[in-house]
Motif scaffolding. Structure first.
Motif, mmCIF file in Angstrom:
data_model
loop_
_atom_site.group_PDB
_atom_site.id
_atom_site.type_symbol
_atom_site.label_atom_id
_atom_site.label_comp_id
_atom_site.label_asym_id
_atom_site.label_seq_id
_atom_site.Cartn_x
_atom_site.Cartn_y
_atom_site.Cartn_z
ATOM 1 N N GLY A 37 0.118 43.312 -0.281
ATOM 2 C CA GLY A 37 -0.989 44.246 0.934
ATOM 3 C C GLY A 37 -2.145 44.733 0.275
ATOM 4 N N ALA A 38 -2.579 44.367 -0.868
ATOM 5 C CA ALA A 38 -3.855 45.093 -1.325
ATOM 6 C C ALA A 38 -5.018 44.216 -1.132
ATOM 7 C CB ALA A 38 -4.107 44.900 -3.023
ATOM 8 N N GLY A 39 -4.711 43.138 -0.500
ATOM 9 C CA GLY A 39 -5.876 42.110 0.093
ATOM 10 C C GLY A 39 -6.695 41.449 -0.890
ATOM 11 N N GLU A 40 -7.615 40.816 -0.523
ATOM 12 C CA GLU A 40 -8.715 40.256 -1.310
ATOM 13 C C GLU A 40 -9.422 40.944 -2.302
ATOM 14 O OE1 GLU A 40 -9.075 36.594 -1.658
ATOM 15 O OE2 GLU A 40 -7.454 36.310 -0.202
ATOM 16 N N PRO A 41 -9.833 40.593 -3.356
ATOM 17 C CA PRO A 41 -10.729 41.602 -4.446
ATOM 18 C C PRO A 41 -12.034 41.682 -3.512
ATOM 19 C CG PRO A 41 -10.374 39.640 -5.553
ATOM 20 C CD PRO A 41 -9.451 39.548 -4.226
ATOM 21 N N LYS A 42 -12.613 42.931 -3.631
ATOM 22 C CA LYS A 42 -14.279 43.000 -3.215
ATOM 23 C C LYS A 42 -15.101 42.388 -4.090
ATOM 24 C CE LYS A 42 -12.697 46.420 -0.083
ATOM 25 N NZ LYS A 42 -12.003 47.628 -0.187
ATOM 26 N N PRO A 43 -16.156 41.972 -3.729
ATOM 27 C CA PRO A 43 -17.446 41.421 -4.687
ATOM 28 C C PRO A 43 -17.740 42.945 -5.449
ATOM 29 C CG PRO A 43 -18.127 41.319 -2.531
ATOM 30 C CD PRO A 43 -16.606 41.825 -2.376
ATOM 31 N N SER A 44 -18.146 42.822 -6.475
ATOM 32 C CA SER A 44 -18.985 43.963 -7.222
ATOM 33 C C SER A 44 -19.900 43.440 -8.141
ATOM 34 C CB SER A 44 -17.596 44.757 -8.047
ATOM 35 O OG SER A 44 -17.153 43.778 -8.984
ATOM 36 N N THR A 45 -20.700 44.508 -8.479
ATOM 37 C CA THR A 45 -21.808 44.241 -9.767
ATOM 38 C C THR A 45 -21.674 45.236 -10.589
ATOM 39 O OG1 THR A 45 -23.181 45.692 -8.202
ATOM 40 C CG2 THR A 45 -23.233 43.243 -7.813
ATOM 41 N N GLN A 46 -22.244 45.021 -11.884
ATOM 42 C CA GLN A 46 -22.294 45.996 -12.823
ATOM 43 C C GLN A 46 -23.160 47.250 -12.625
ATOM 44 O OE1 GLN A 46 -23.047 44.021 -16.627
ATOM 45 N NE2 GLN A 46 -22.688 45.927 -17.927
ATOM 46 N N TRP A 47 -22.826 48.029 -12.787
ATOM 47 C CA TRP A 47 -23.391 49.376 -12.741
ATOM 48 C C TRP A 47 -24.743 49.453 -13.624
ATOM 49 C CZ3 TRP A 47 -24.710 54.001 -15.506
ATOM 50 C CH2 TRP A 47 -25.198 54.899 -14.692
#
Length: 116
Positions: free
Chosen positions: A88-98
């Motif tokens: 139930g965690a779902g698909e990973p969200k897109p992210s960018t490096q800080w």
């Protein structure tokens, strides 16, 4: 105690010794070269099946799961994403490096920056 991983040579030797004892003492059914080749092939198939099964078994643990895409039975899956969907965690969200700057106040030279 952790179980010892067998190599292809170990399995080949066990198969060869067993078949030579079985067929060599009772009757000469197969030539030795055929037995050697058959034992080498059987040992290779056994190792491939064992390694593949062990890899698939590790995919049920999130810290050991593979994050790349894998083709299996005509389907392309991502084991870690599939495991996340199952819980139930779902698909990973897109992210960018800080990217940014951090301001640090130094109280003394030659010290360490501790995370508090």
């Amino acid at each position: 105690m952790e179980p010892q991983n067998r190599t292809i040579q170990d399995i080949y030797q066990m198969l060869y010794d067993g078949l030579c004892v079985k067929f060599g003492q009772q009757f000469k059914l197969l030539p030795k070269s055929f037995v050697r080749v058959w034992c080498k092939v059987a040992a290779g198939v056994f190792i491939i099946c064992h390694k593949d099964t062990a890899w698939w078994g590790l995919q049920q643990y999130p810290e050991k799961a593979y994050y790349g895409n894998v083709s299996c039975l005509g389907m392309t899956i991502n084991p870690l994403v599939m495991l996340g969907n199952l819980f139930g965690a779902g698909e990973p969200k897109p992210s960018t490096q800080w990217q940014g700057t951090a301001r640090v106040t130094v109280e003394g030279a030659g010290g360490f920056l501790w995370n508090r």
